[in-house]
Design an enzyme around this catalytic site. Structure first.
Site, PDB file in Angstrom:
ATOM      1  N   VAL A 124       0.909  -1.138   0.000  1.00  0.00           N
ATOM      2  CA  VAL A 124       0.000   0.000   0.000  1.00  0.00           C
ATOM      3  C   VAL A 124       0.951   1.190   0.000  1.00  0.00           C
ATOM      4  O   VAL A 124       1.599   1.470   0.995  1.00  0.00           O
ATOM      5  CB  VAL A 124      -0.939  -0.004   1.224  1.00  0.00           C
ATOM      6  N   PRO A 125       1.097   1.857  -1.142  1.00  0.00           N
ATOM      7  CA  PRO A 125       2.270   2.689  -1.432  1.00  0.00           C
ATOM      8  C   PRO A 125       2.342   4.045  -0.736  1.00  0.00           C
ATOM      9  O   PRO A 125       2.241   5.099  -1.363  1.00  0.00           O
ATOM     10  CB  PRO A 125       2.196   2.849  -2.949  1.00  0.00           C
ATOM     11  N   CYS A 126       2.589   4.018   0.555  1.00  0.00           N
ATOM     12  CA  CYS A 126       2.757   5.279   1.283  1.00  0.00           C
ATOM     13  C   CYS A 126       4.020   6.012   0.829  1.00  0.00           C
ATOM     14  O   CYS A 126       4.122   7.225   1.021  1.00  0.00           O
ATOM     15  CB  CYS A 126       2.770   5.038   2.783  1.00  0.00           C
ATOM     16  N   HIS A 127       4.941   5.306   0.185  1.00  0.00           N
ATOM     17  CA  HIS A 127       6.162   5.946  -0.312  1.00  0.00           C
ATOM     18  C   HIS A 127       5.873   6.950  -1.431  1.00  0.00           C
ATOM     19  O   HIS A 127       6.720   7.760  -1.762  1.00  0.00           O
ATOM     20  CB  HIS A 127       7.174   4.894  -0.792  1.00  0.00           C
ATOM     21  N   ARG A 128       4.688   6.916  -1.990  1.00  0.00           N
ATOM     22  CA  ARG A 128       4.324   7.832  -3.080  1.00  0.00           C
ATOM     23  C   ARG A 128       3.801   9.178  -2.576  1.00  0.00           C
ATOM     24  O   ARG A 128       3.381  10.009  -3.366  1.00  0.00           O
ATOM     25  CB  ARG A 128       3.293   7.172  -3.993  1.00  0.00           C
TER      26      ARG A 128
END
Length: 161
Positions: A124-128
């Protein structure tokens, strides 16, 4: 009660620990001590081979949806996490933009807290999500890893084009 399963798998960004049960992936960590804090190891069965297969399957899934995961969180957190999944690989947004996307423009701090509480960061791409000044901001496993993940996604997009 069925035991949860965990395992070590190799990712493009280093070894990572996956946790899952019959309902889906419930945790990810690039840090073994973090995994041991998450739950008592007696609640888990270890299966590295299955973890590797599961990670490979998730990486090949073009459109991961929140239903693939077994995430404990508030309704608000789950709303933020679902919105994270709509950000295309290699793209970024800000915490403020993310708050607007979920129709909560004044909840920037709450959005940031929900992003940080994501138990399966990377999938779940919190890095984005970045700061409004364009800075990367923080990341549970270090800004260097966040940059590497974004670079990897952007490179994959260029190669696919």
């Amino acid at each position: 009660m069925k035991k949860r399963v965990f395992g070590l798998a190799s990712s493009p960004f280093g070894d990572l620990w996956l946790m899952w049960n019959c309902s889906g992936v419930c945790g990810i960590s690039f840090d073994e001590p973090e995994l041991s804090k998450t739950a008592d190891s007696s609640d888990f069965n270890r299966d590295d081979a299955q973890a590797s297969r599961l990670l490979e399957s998730l990486l090949q899934t073009p459109s991961i949806v929140l239903e693939c995961f077994n995430l404990a969180g508030t309704t608000f957190q789950r709303q933020v996490w679902a919105e994270l999944l709509t950000i295309p690989a290699g793209a970024v947004t800000t915490y403020q933009e993310l708050a607007k996307r979920i129709d909560r423009p004044k909840a920037v701090r709450a959005v940031a807290n929900a992003v940080g509480a994501n138990p399966i960061a990377w999938l779940v791409p919190c890095h984005r999500v970045i700061r409004s000044d364009g800075g990367l901001g923080g990341y549970r496993w270090g800004v260097e890893r966040k940059r590497a993940i974004l670079d990897w996604e952007q490179k994959a997009n260029r190669e696919a084009a």
